[in-house]
Design a protein around this motif. Structure first.
Motif, PDB file in Angstrom:
ATOM      1  N   TYR A 143       5.165   6.557  -3.620  1.00 10.62           N
ATOM      2  CA  TYR A 143       3.820   6.649  -4.191  1.00 10.62           C
ATOM      3  C   TYR A 143       2.871   5.704  -3.487  1.00 10.62           C
ATOM      4  CZ  TYR A 143       5.688   9.066  -8.228  1.00 10.62           C
ATOM      5  OH  TYR A 143       6.293   9.973  -9.035  1.00 10.62           O
ATOM      6  N   SER A 144       1.629   6.135  -3.397  1.00  6.44           N
ATOM      7  CA  SER A 144       0.522   5.208  -3.241  1.00  6.44           C
ATOM      8  C   SER A 144       0.106   4.866  -4.659  1.00  6.44           C
ATOM      9  CB  SER A 144      -0.628   5.884  -2.494  1.00  6.44           C
ATOM     10  OG  SER A 144      -1.796   5.112  -2.678  1.00  6.44           O
ATOM     11  N   ALA A 145       0.389   3.637  -5.101  1.00  8.45           N
ATOM     12  CA  ALA A 145       0.006   3.214  -6.452  1.00  8.45           C
ATOM     13  C   ALA A 145      -1.492   2.932  -6.535  1.00  8.45           C
ATOM     14  CB  ALA A 145       0.805   1.973  -6.855  1.00  8.45           C
ATOM     15  N   THR A 146      -2.127   2.913  -5.354  1.00 11.28           N
ATOM     16  CA  THR A 146      -3.581   2.797  -5.251  1.00 11.28           C
ATOM     17  C   THR A 146      -4.284   3.897  -6.041  1.00 11.28           C
ATOM     18  OG1 THR A 146      -3.094   2.150  -2.969  1.00 11.28           O
ATOM     19  CG2 THR A 146      -5.400   2.613  -3.493  1.00 11.28           C
ATOM     20  N   LYS A 147      -3.620   5.030  -6.178  1.00 13.57           N
ATOM     21  CA  LYS A 147      -4.248   6.216  -6.763  1.00 13.57           C
ATOM     22  C   LYS A 147      -4.120   6.159  -8.293  1.00 13.57           C
ATOM     23  CE  LYS A 147      -4.949   7.003  -2.507  1.00 13.57           C
ATOM     24  NZ  LYS A 147      -4.124   7.836  -1.658  1.00 13.57           N
ATOM     25  N   HIS A 148      -3.443   7.100  -8.918  1.00  7.78           N
ATOM     26  CA  HIS A 148      -3.480   7.166 -10.387  1.00  7.78           C
ATOM     27  C   HIS A 148      -2.845   5.953 -11.077  1.00  7.78           C
ATOM     28  CE1 HIS A 148      -3.482  11.270  -8.771  1.00  7.78           C
ATOM     29  NE2 HIS A 148      -4.257  11.587  -9.788  1.00  7.78           N
ATOM     30  N   VAL A 197      10.033  12.473  -0.726  1.00  8.30           N
ATOM     31  CA  VAL A 197       8.867  13.190  -1.264  1.00  8.30           C
ATOM     32  C   VAL A 197       7.758  12.198  -1.608  1.00  8.30           C
ATOM     33  CG1 VAL A 197       7.993  14.649  -3.152  1.00  8.30           C
ATOM     34  CG2 VAL A 197      10.247  15.108  -2.156  1.00  8.30           C
ATOM     35  N   ASP A 198       6.573  12.467  -1.084  1.00  7.26           N
ATOM     36  CA  ASP A 198       5.361  11.715  -1.430  1.00  7.26           C
ATOM     37  C   ASP A 198       4.752  12.431  -2.640  1.00  7.26           C
ATOM     38  OD1 ASP A 198       2.706  10.838  -1.584  1.00  7.26           O
ATOM     39  OD2 ASP A 198       2.493  10.624   0.585  1.00  7.26           O
ATOM     40  N   ASN A 199       4.812  11.760  -3.798  1.00  8.35           N
ATOM     41  CA  ASN A 199       4.508  12.440  -5.072  1.00  8.35           C
ATOM     42  C   ASN A 199       3.136  12.046  -5.648  1.00  8.35           C
ATOM     43  OD1 ASN A 199       5.638  14.321  -6.939  1.00  8.35           O
ATOM     44  ND2 ASN A 199       6.025  12.671  -8.399  1.00  8.35           N
ATOM     45  N   SER A 230       0.865  -1.184   0.000  1.00  4.63           N
ATOM     46  CA  SER A 230       0.000   0.000   0.000  1.00  4.63           C
ATOM     47  C   SER A 230       0.899   1.230   0.000  1.00  4.63           C
ATOM     48  CB  SER A 230      -0.898   0.023   1.249  1.00  4.63           C
ATOM     49  OG  SER A 230      -0.108   0.260   2.400  1.00  4.63           O
ATOM     50  N   GLY A 231       0.292   2.378  -0.185  1.00  2.00           N
ATOM     51  CA  GLY A 231       1.055   3.625  -0.105  1.00  2.00           C
ATOM     52  C   GLY A 231       1.623   3.826   1.292  1.00  2.00           C
ATOM     53  N   MET A 232       0.831   3.483   2.309  1.00  2.00           N
ATOM     54  CA  MET A 232       1.336   3.644   3.679  1.00  2.00           C
ATOM     55  C   MET A 232       2.465   2.662   3.974  1.00  2.00           C
ATOM     56  SD  MET A 232       0.172   6.333   4.718  1.00  2.00           S
ATOM     57  CE  MET A 232       1.335   6.210   6.076  1.00  2.00           C
ATOM     58  N   GLY A 233       2.421   1.485   3.365  1.00  2.99           N
ATOM     59  CA  GLY A 233       3.552   0.565   3.496  1.00  2.99           C
ATOM     60  C   GLY A 233       4.815   1.206   2.948  1.00  2.99           C
TER      61      GLY A 233
HETATM   62  C1  LIG Z   1      -3.495   7.601  -0.460  1.00  2.75           C
HETATM   63  C2  LIG Z   1      -2.257   8.283  -0.048  1.00  2.75           C
HETATM   64  C3  LIG Z   1      -1.325   7.646   0.777  1.00  2.75           C
HETATM   65  C4  LIG Z   1      -1.561   6.254   1.338  1.00  2.75           C
HETATM   66  O1  LIG Z   1      -1.731   5.310   0.339  1.00  2.75           O
HETATM   67  P1  LIG Z   1      -2.527   3.920   0.557  1.00  2.75           P
HETATM   68  O2  LIG Z   1      -2.315   3.209  -0.732  1.00  2.75           O
HETATM   69  O3  LIG Z   1      -3.949   4.292   0.817  1.00  2.75           O
HETATM   70  O4  LIG Z   1      -1.911   3.251   1.729  1.00  2.75           O
HETATM   71  C5  LIG Z   1      -0.173   8.335   1.114  1.00  2.75           C
HETATM   72  N1  LIG Z   1       0.048   9.589   0.668  1.00  2.75           N
HETATM   73  C6  LIG Z   1      -0.831  10.235  -0.130  1.00  2.75           C
HETATM   74  C7  LIG Z   1      -0.521  11.611  -0.571  1.00  2.75           C
HETATM   75  C8  LIG Z   1      -2.007   9.612  -0.517  1.00  2.75           C
HETATM   76  O5  LIG Z   1      -2.882  10.256  -1.302  1.00  2.75           O
END
Ligand SMILES: *Cc1c(COP(=O)(O)O)cnc(C)c1O
Length: 395
Positions: free
Chosen positions: A203-208, A181-183, A84-87
């Motif tokens: 990155y959270s690859a969950t997103k885009h 940096v969280d991009n 996950s992104g938090m991982g």
């Molecule tokens: C969603 C998000 C995360 C966490 O990602 P998950 O995949 O939900 O764990 C971290 N940073 C940003 C900026 C996010 O939008």
């Protein structure tokens, strides 16, 4: 693979490891482990004398393909994909600190990132200081001799403020700290933190990167040396690994990432302009607009304003709720970067755990909503926004 390939080409072809069957699409290696031809071969692989896979918590061929495709896009030497992104954020931050160290982070962070910096790290003896990320003097003042890591996201969630990545990277390099940096919000298509001087990008690859609401994933990218020296042991022994199935979904997501993000951004520009010219909207925050408070910085470090818009409705929470409830096409959800347009009211959802003062300091007002633009026809989105504004105006 050619170094001269443009990003769209790399996102279709980079990282492919074909099996002996010569499959067109990347294979999904749903296996936990690997077998060896002999005891000697197992010994050599464990000793690192022979390349090859050992166990999917450490590495897996489908996951490797995703990591290498992301490296090709980001211009990074190495990467580790996470569940996950938090991982990704937790591993990237925790792998490089020990009790007695100090971390400085921008205050405007994704909610769970604030938990890691504000709660988890201090519990383990790592002190942290949160600063206004837009204020370079505040970063400077917060750095101490034991500061090991600087951490920021830009644009920020949900107010779409920008942090000057190159300036903070300079500070990090001067003091020997590592800038992470969280991009997520800018996407790898529109902002390249490593080029701006950051040391690590997450990155959270969950997103885009998935972009179609299917699975969770994350990734950490950096130099070969950083990944090897700082993160690899932490990663392989603590186990935040990405499943090969999700890696495969994300790989296929990367093939269409530039097309999706470009279309979503084109629509976002139109919708941001439309909102700004209408009634009921006090202000629109979109990094691609000239009236963004940091429009000059946006031009310098982002190629476009990306897919998210924040705006403040007059009439506070009541008006914001009436607007959300009146929408028929845009769905209420806290996710973002999806092919479906999604809206959220940060003050009562993603940022409800902050104190009133913290929310005020971040500019998250009761009337603010965050809109993630999807892949629907923009005319349908504009019509939905207009009819919902009309209903909300009757309050
Ligand atoms: C969603 C998000 C995360 C966490 O990602 P998950 O995949 O939900 O764990 C971290 N940073 C940003 C900026 C996010 O939008």
């Amino acid at each position: 693979m050619s170094k001269n390939w443009k990003p769209a080409t790399r996102l279709v072809h980079s990282g492919v490891q074909r099996s002996e069957f010569g499959e067109t699409s990347e294979a999904m290696y749903l296996t936990q482990g690997f077998v060896y031809d002999s005891a000697e071969a197992a010994e050599a692989r464990f000793a690192g004398d022979e390349p090859g896979y050992i166990y999917s918590r450490y590495a897996n061929p489908t996951v490797t393909m995703f990591e290498q495709r992301m490296c090709a896009l980001e211009g990074a030497e190495a990467a580790l994909a996470t569940s996950s992104g938090m991982g990704a954020v937790t591993a990237a931050l925790m792998c490089q600190v020990k009790a007695g160290d100090h971390v400085v982070a921008a205050r405007a962070l994704f909610g769970s990132c604030r938990y890691v910096v504000e709660k988890l790290m201090p519990q383990l003896g790592v002190e942290s200081t949160l600063v206004d990320g837009t204020d370079l003097a505040a970063w400077k003042a917060a750095i101490r001799p034991n500061t090991r890591v600087l951490f920021l996201e830009s644009p920020t969630n949900p107010t779409l403020e920008l942090v000057d990545i190159a300036a903070v990277a300079n500070l990090a390099s001067e003091t020997g700290a590592t800038l992470v940096v969280d991009n997520v919000f800018a996407t790898p298509i529109y902002q390249q933190p490593l080029e701006l001087g950051a040391h690590v990008v997450v990155y959270s690859a969950t997103k885009h990167i998935d972009g179609q609401g299917r699975c969770l994933g994350g990734i950490v990218l950096s130099s070969q040396e950083w990944i090897k020296e700082k993160m690899f042991d932490f990663f392989r022994h603590t186990g935040p690994s990405l499943s090969p199935f999700n890696a495969w979904v994300l790989l296929k997501g990367l093939e269409t990432l530039p097309l999706r993000v470009a279309q979503q951004t084109t629509s976002a520009v139109r919708i941001a302009d439309h909102l700004a010219s209408g009634k009921l909207v006090n202000r629109v925050l979109y990094p691609g607009r000239e009236d963004h408070p940091q429009a000059e910085l946006a031009r310098r470090q982002m190629k476009a304003g990306s897919t998210l818009i924040a705006f403040e409705l007059s009439g506070g929470k009541e008006r914001a709720f009436a607007f959300e409830n009146a929408l028929q096409l845009i769905r209420i959800s806290n996710n973002l970067g999806d092919s479906k347009s999604l809206i959220t009211h940060p003050a009562t959802t993603t940022h409800k755990n902050l104190s009133d003062e913290d929310r005020d300091a971040l500019g998250i007002s009761a009337g603010m909503v965050r809109l993630s633009i999807g892949l629907e026809d923009v005319e349908d989105l504009l019509a939905d926004v207009d009819q919902a504004l009309e209903i909300a105006s009757r309050l």
